[in-house]
Enzyme design. Structure first.
Site, PDB file in Angstrom:
ATOM      1  N   HIS A   1       7.444  47.529  74.597  1.00  0.00           N
ATOM      2  CA  HIS A   1       6.221  47.591  74.261  1.00  0.00           C
ATOM      3  C   HIS A   1       5.138  47.630  75.544  1.00  0.00           C
ATOM      4  O   HIS A   1       4.144  47.937  75.477  1.00  0.00           O
ATOM      5  CB  HIS A   1       5.646  46.519  73.260  1.00  0.00           C
ATOM      6  CG  HIS A   1       6.195  46.587  71.911  1.00  0.00           C
ATOM      7  ND1 HIS A   1       5.401  46.423  70.795  1.00  0.00           N
ATOM      8  CD2 HIS A   1       7.530  47.096  71.275  1.00  0.00           C
ATOM      9  CE1 HIS A   1       6.119  46.712  69.767  1.00  0.00           C
ATOM     10  NE2 HIS A   1       7.310  47.170  70.083  1.00  0.00           N
TER      11      HIS A   1
ATOM     12  N   HIS B   1      16.870  49.758  68.008  1.00  0.00           N
ATOM     13  CA  HIS B   1      17.151  48.920  66.655  1.00  0.00           C
ATOM     14  C   HIS B   1      18.796  48.740  66.886  1.00  0.00           C
ATOM     15  O   HIS B   1      19.010  48.067  65.597  1.00  0.00           O
ATOM     16  CB  HIS B   1      16.658  49.780  65.615  1.00  0.00           C
ATOM     17  CG  HIS B   1      15.369  49.897  65.289  1.00  0.00           C
ATOM     18  ND1 HIS B   1      14.745  50.884  64.409  1.00  0.00           N
ATOM     19  CD2 HIS B   1      14.300  49.543  66.152  1.00  0.00           C
ATOM     20  CE1 HIS B   1      13.349  50.714  64.596  1.00  0.00           C
ATOM     21  NE2 HIS B   1      13.145  49.975  65.455  1.00  0.00           N
TER      22      HIS B   1
END
Length: 728
Positions: free
Chosen positions: A99, A267
């Protein structure tokens, strides 16, 4: 009393005349005024390490292996105040890094992890960055231990890279060299929305057409890094989400294969957290109470909010059976099951398998005896539904080594894209391979006769304006945001730059046809010759104004090849405006003077440097297409103060030209005769109080020599902006 609103009943008044909050400022009375803060941010006064601090020198004494070992140990050192999922922080730190880096966008090169900006607003309080503050606090003991030898920016990126290594991935490499900023960035436009997660319509002309997203934005909503995990505007539709993913990742400089690799690899470890309700969380870090000490999103009193009860995205569950291990589990799960829409405990849309064996389910993060339901987001389902993404997934499934390599490379690109060329990389793990997105440039020569080369340039029939404009156009592509562009490489002679309208292709070709033979004959890179010719033009212009000056020149540039140039990524560097050369490619919604500030900020200029360059380029006659707008002199081609003298002379008056709202006339007050015409940018230099103060300095009778010196210094700064091989 100014700055001291008396709205707290029962409290004693105190003398307080300064503005110390962001609720209001002295300039709020004039909201349309130019904001020069973007040119003056990150002033040395904000840096507690002082002007003599050299981070790259500090890195030389960093014990890299000891640092890595401490980060590795932290991965399984679960803290009671913020326990690790399954006893491992690999998912946490991968997300913190992701992020930080994922805010980068290709359009203007802004965002990314290169400055440690995740520590400050607005990024530290974006909804999508929920609980990344906990990751940084977990890293604090390590930052404290190594101090100035490691920046927050480097530490944040290294932590995520080590996390993937701990999970079992062979990473592609890592480079140190990111320097911290010390307050929020003021130059980055994140969107016009007034609320986080406001509907996507506000940044698209048509939300069903992803390519209509407002430039230079990349994320689909304010406060998100990429796309909404529940679907477009929170409405699940994997096919529609796939198109938004493609556009968003393209705006981050990622192709389809990199996009799939990053989605799947991101993921493969960790989980999404949504075992609670958003209303039970406290305020974000910037809005949290004093006693929260900069931590946000804490559970309200009586709520647990940690471990299995965390709230982040609202989606709840892991993507794989072994969320702390690097494996092919993401593909096994996604393609091994049919999926249906359900709601998380937080009420968010998520996809869950129709049928799954207990042994294939991930364990609870706190109790391994409890099996939990895996999930997929709408973005994950897009990997299965979109035919292009699906084909790439199938390729990876058939060859796991290709997936490992693709993700490792894409992760390296994601986390290093805003660091500039490889010459800026520091450390033992810098990959030896040159990558095209690093904009490689061969080393140039420094052992040639500069004065002899100058003499050959002087002997040509090139005009001052031609030489100066060509050098400027070559250098002005530099972006301090991601350290791309600039004169080094002479890419102005290659596609796509040679055909950009802003570079006046016909004039450019004519100038290069003169300079290239000189470079070839001397065995010198054209990149150096272009800049040196610009310097020759400046020296001739100064001489015409009565000033003998030598423009400093640093040889050593190289000439890049077509094979070393990712032409598509250079499209984003195309100048569609240049106030310094009085040119706009189109009629933009943003005023020309605002575009000038944006360009100046990307070039790393101060307001004074911007002003002196603009005035000097005007009188030299370097305007695009030979335009006479703003050439406020009768001695065009000479580096005089005339632009500033005539701009500030009260014997003149300004009026709008009839029939053209963007052209202004300067008229003699006595005769009303039109002396010159000018653009909005020119008029702004005289009308804006800050710029006029600089203009007056350069119009003073005693500052003729200062004007020339300051112009030359600012010119050299631009010409050398991308010379990372020489001292600043």
């Amino acid at each position: 009393m100014d700055g001291n609103p008396m709205n707290s009943a029962g409290k004693c008044p105190v003398m307080h005349g300064s503005h110390t909050s962001t609720a209001a400022s002295n300039t709020d009375w004039w909201p349309s005024a130019l904001n020069f803060d973007i040119l003056h941010q990150h002033d040395r006064k904000t840096n507690p390490l002082g002007p003599e601090f050299n981070y790259r020198e500090q890195l030389k004494s960093l014990d890299v292996e000891a640092l890595k070992n401490d980060i590795r140990a932290l991965m399984t050192d679960s803290q009671e105040w913020w326990p690790a999922d399954w006893g491992s922080y690999v998912g946490m730190f991968a997300r913190v890094t992701w992020h930080a880096a994922g805010s980068y966008r290709l359009g203007d090169g802004r965002g990314g992890a290169g400055t440690g900006n995740q520590r400050f607003a607005p990024l530290n309080s974006w909804p999508d960055n929920n609980n990344t503050d906990k990751g940084r606090r977990l890293l604090w003991p390590i930052k404290k231990k190594y101090g100035n030898k490691i920046s927050w920016a480097d530490l944040i990126v290294l932590a995520g890279t080590i996390a993937y290594e701990q999970a079992g991935l062979k990473t592609f490499g890592f480079a140190f060299g990111r320097e911290d900023i010390w307050h929020p960035e003021k130059d980055i436009y994140w969107g016009a929305e007034k609320e986080f997660l406001e509907g996507s319509e506000s940044r698209y002309a048509d939300v069903t057409k992803p390519d209509t997203m407002e430039n230079p934005l990349a994320a689909v909503q304010m406060g998100l890094i990429y796309v909404n995990p529940e679907g477009v505007n929170g409405q699940p539709d994997p096919a529609a989400t796939a198109q938004h993913i493609r556009e968003t990742f393209a705006r981050m400089a990622m192709n389809d294969e990199e996009t799939v690799a990053l989605t799947a690899g991101g993921h493969t470890i960790g989980k999404s957290h949504g075992n609670g309700r958003a209303e039970n969380m406290g305020a974000e870090p910037e809005g949290a109470a004093l006693h929260e000490q900069g931590l946000g999103w804490n559970a309200q009193e009586g709520r647990r909010g940690i471990g299995r009860d965390q709230m982040v995205s609202g989606i709840e569950g892991a993507w794989t059976s072994n969320p702390t291990k690097w494996d092919m589990g993401y593909f096994d799960m996604l393609f091994g099951h049919e999926w249906e829409l359900r709601k998380s405990p937080a009420g968010a849309w998520q996809w869950e398998p129709v049928d799954i064996k207990p042994e294939d389910m991930p364990a609870d993060v706190e109790d391994p005896s409890i099996q939990t339901m895996p999930i997929m987001t709408d973005a994950d389902m897009a990997m299965k539904v979109d035919p292009v993404y699906r084909a790439i997934c199938e390729k990876f499934i058939a060859d796991s080594a290709s997936f490992d390599d693709a993700f490792a490379r894409a992760w390296f690109k994601l986390t290093h894209r805003d660091m500039g060329p490889k010459a800026r990389y520091v450390g033992p793990d810098v990959p030896s391979e040159d990558l095209i997105w690093q904009d490689p440039v061969p080393a140039g020569r420094t052992d040639y006769d500069v004065e002899g080369l100058k003499a050959r340039i002087v002997a040509t029939d090139l005009t001052v304006a031609e030489m100066v404009a060509t050098a400027w156009d070559s250098a002005r592509t530099f972006r301090g945001s991601d350290l791309r562009g600039g004169a080094n490489g002479a890419r102005i002679r290659l596609a796509p730059q040679k055909d950009w309208a802003g570079n006046e292709p016909e004039r450019l070709a004519r100038v290069l046809s003169v300079l290239q033979p000189i470079a070839d004959e001397a065995g010198v890179p054209l990149a150096d010759v272009i800049v040196l010719a610009g310097n020759v033009g400046i020296e001739k212009a100064a001489q015409a104004a009565g000033h003998a000056i030598t423009v400093p020149f640093a040889p050593g540039r190289g000439d890049a090849t077509d094979e070393q140039t990712d032409a598509a990524s250079f499209d984003a560097l195309e100048p569609v405006h240049d106030g310094f050369r009085n040119w706009l490619k189109a009629d933009f919604a943003v005023n020309a003077e605002e575009l000038l500030l944006d360009r100046a900020q990307l070039l790393g200029l101060t307001a004074a440097e911007m002003t002196v360059l603009l005035g000097g380029l005007r009188v030299i006659g370097a305007n695009h297409g030979g335009s006479k707008l703003g050439v406020l002199t009768d001695r065009e081609g000479a580096l005089t103060q005339d632009f500033f003298v005539n701009l500030t002379d009260m014997a003149n008056r300004w009026t709008k030209a009839q029939g053209d709202a963007e052209v202004y006339e300067i008229r003699d007050r006595k005769t009303d005769a039109v002396r010159w015409q000018a653009s909005r940018v020119d008029v702004t230099v005289g009308s804006n109080s800050i710029l006029r103060s600089y203009a007056e300095v350069y119009a003073q009778d005693d500052n003729a020599e200062k004007f020339v010196r300051d112009f030359v210094a600012a010119w050299v700064k631009v010409m050398n902006a991308d010379r990372f091989d020489i001292a600043a």
